[in-house]
Design an enzyme around this catalytic site. Structure first.
Site, PDB file in Angstrom:
ATOM      1  N   ASP A 150       0.863  -1.184   0.000  1.00 51.92           N
ATOM      2  CA  ASP A 150       0.000   0.000   0.000  1.00 51.92           C
ATOM      3  C   ASP A 150       0.895   1.228   0.000  1.00 51.92           C
ATOM      4  O   ASP A 150       0.880   2.049   0.919  1.00 51.92           O
ATOM      5  CB  ASP A 150      -0.916  -0.016   1.228  1.00 51.92           C
ATOM      6  CG  ASP A 150      -2.122   0.895   1.074  1.00 51.92           C
ATOM      7  OD1 ASP A 150      -2.237   1.579   0.030  1.00 51.92           O
ATOM      8  OD2 ASP A 150      -2.953   0.939   1.997  1.00 51.92           O
TER       9      ASP A 150
ATOM     10  N   ASN B   3       0.139   6.646   3.926  1.00 52.90           N
ATOM     11  CA  ASN B   3       0.583   5.643   4.887  1.00 52.90           C
ATOM     12  C   ASN B   3       1.954   5.976   5.464  1.00 52.90           C
ATOM     13  O   ASN B   3       2.689   5.092   5.887  1.00 52.90           O
ATOM     14  CB  ASN B   3       0.612   4.256   4.235  1.00 52.90           C
ATOM     15  CG  ASN B   3      -0.779   3.676   4.064  1.00 52.90           C
ATOM     16  OD1 ASN B   3      -1.690   4.005   4.814  1.00 52.90           O
ATOM     17  ND2 ASN B   3      -0.937   2.820   3.078  1.00 52.90           N
TER      18      ASN B   3
ATOM     19  N   ASP C 143       1.337   0.515   7.584  1.00 52.03           N
ATOM     20  CA  ASP C 143       0.378  -0.288   6.808  1.00 52.03           C
ATOM     21  C   ASP C 143       1.057  -1.240   5.825  1.00 52.03           C
ATOM     22  O   ASP C 143       1.105  -1.012   4.622  1.00 52.03           O
ATOM     23  CB  ASP C 143      -0.606   0.625   6.068  1.00 52.03           C
ATOM     24  CG  ASP C 143      -1.591   1.282   7.025  1.00 52.03           C
ATOM     25  OD1 ASP C 143      -1.553   0.954   8.227  1.00 52.03           O
ATOM     26  OD2 ASP C 143      -2.390   2.118   6.574  1.00 52.03           O
TER      27      ASP C 143
ATOM     28  N   GLU D 137       0.013  -4.476   5.490  1.00 52.45           N
ATOM     29  CA  GLU D 137      -0.852  -5.645   5.355  1.00 52.45           C
ATOM     30  C   GLU D 137      -0.937  -6.150   3.919  1.00 52.45           C
ATOM     31  O   GLU D 137      -1.298  -7.313   3.684  1.00 52.45           O
ATOM     32  CB  GLU D 137      -2.247  -5.345   5.884  1.00 52.45           C
ATOM     33  CG  GLU D 137      -3.021  -4.302   5.109  1.00 52.45           C
ATOM     34  CD  GLU D 137      -4.318  -3.918   5.798  1.00 52.45           C
ATOM     35  OE1 GLU D 137      -4.613  -4.492   6.860  1.00 52.45           O
ATOM     36  OE2 GLU D 137      -5.034  -3.057   5.269  1.00 52.45           O
TER      37      GLU D 137
END
Length: 363
Positions: free
Chosen positions: A233, A238, A251, A253
């Site tokens: 991402d 972020n 972030d 993930e």
């Protein structure tokens, strides 16, 4: 977009989470006191963040952030939330690169204490370019900055991506490969097809997304290039900045093992997503900021790798974002916040730009 309510992001109560967190922490750090528990207003619709402080004489970790897997009862945006995987990625990035990744501490894989797995990390102080309203809109710190200040932030941000791809040992990222056959890029795309099938299971499919998948096959790179660790991402929303300097990269993930251009395409397109929305609502936005040609040129200068097949990779980014947008819209319908229209493509905020990319008329 200027008048739509922000979609609900959680079904959890922060006060109850704070009480359960204090009970859990006492098993890890007996006698510790949890204070100043809060939920940031920018909390997302996937993993949730809880901020708190620890008071205890035997820990150097005082200001903390907790990343909690999404509430399974909240019509989640993604089918799975692998917190041990995120914890491992962040630990490895901190070990192998000079990126400012928050120091991760405890990992709790048992869903019992807070209702889902989570991990605790050091909290960084600073400011983040907002998503709502987007930083391309008037009225926020990044839009109000000078061109020179934004240039400093742009240079620092593309450097994050270049350093990650160059410094991280690619072989250490192979555990992120999805199951299946084929190259890392083929497996990455196949995993997105599987995600799309999950999103539309029992619901109306998107003809536009299916055309975009077909167009990807037509544009498939002849030479995919070597795979590296992808942030996943990769966007300025972020990153926490102190002034215009990154102090925390967040972030992870969506971290993946894929060609460099998968990350770079996401960086390019996610800014265009906000810029296009802003122009569509009658504001000029930031047309000279994070331009595709500037990012590609600077990335090549920093890494020695000239980005290839960027029409494929920006289309892929817009397609992936479209699947997420569709899931969020169906999630809103689940909570009674919107009604599902006859044309599911209209649920994708950037359906016009995605269609233009499919037709080859966007860039």
């Amino acid at each position: 977009m200027a008048t739509a309510p922000r979609p609900r992001t959680s079904t959890r109560e922060p006060e109850e989470l704070g009480r359960r967190l204090a009970a859990w922490l006492d098993t890890r750090l007996p006698g510790a006191k949890v204070t100043n528990v809060s939920v940031p207003g920018s909390n997302g619709m996937s993993s949730e963040t809880l901020l708190f402080d620890i008071e205890h004489p035997d820990t150097p970790l005082r200001a903390c952030a907790l990343r909690l897997a999404a509430d399974p009862a909240a019509y989640t945006v993604f089918p799975t939330y692998d917190m041990p995987r995120q914890h491992r990625v962040m630990s490895l990035v901190a070990e192998h690169t000079d990126l400012p990744v928050p120091r991760v501490q405890w990992l709790e894989a048992d869903p019992g204490p807070l209702g889902a797995p989570f991990f605790v990390m050091a909290r960084a102080e600073g400011r983040v370019p907002p998503d709502v309203m987007p930083y391309t809109y008037e009225g926020n710190w990044l839009h109000a900055a000078t061109d020179a200040e934004r240039a400093v932030l742009q240079e620092a941000s593309i450097s994050l991506l270049a350093r990650l791809h160059d410094q991280f040992p690619a072989k250490e990222a192979e555990f992120l490969l999805p199951e299946g056959e084929g190259t890392p890029l083929r497996r990455h795309v196949d995993s997105q097809r599987a995600y799309y099938s999950w999103v539309v299971g029992g619901l109306a499919p998107s003809p536009l997304i299916e055309r975009a998948f077909a167009r990807l096959e037509e544009l498939w790179p002849r030479e995919e290039g070597p795979a590296v660790l992808n942030w996943g991402d990769a966007r300025i929303g972020n990153v926490i900045y102190d002034g215009f300097t990154p102090v925390a990269v967040l972030d992870w993930e969506m971290a993946a093992y894929a060609p460099r251009e998968v990350d770079l395409g996401w960086t390019v397109y996610l800014h265009r997503f906000f810029q296009d929305l802003t122009v569509g609502f009658g504001q000029p936005g930031l047309p000279d900021f994070l331009r595709r040609e500037d990012l590609e040129r600077r990335y090549a200068e920093l890494t020695g790798h000239t980005p290839q097949d960027m029409e494929f990779h920006t289309l892929y980014a817009a397609l992936r974002h479209g699947i997420v947008m569709l899931r969020i819209a169906y999630r809103q319908a689940h909570f009674g916040e919107v009604e599902v229209p006859a044309d599911p493509d209209s649920l994708i905020l950037h359906h016009a730009s995605l269609a233009a990319m499919v037709q080859g008329t966007y860039w």
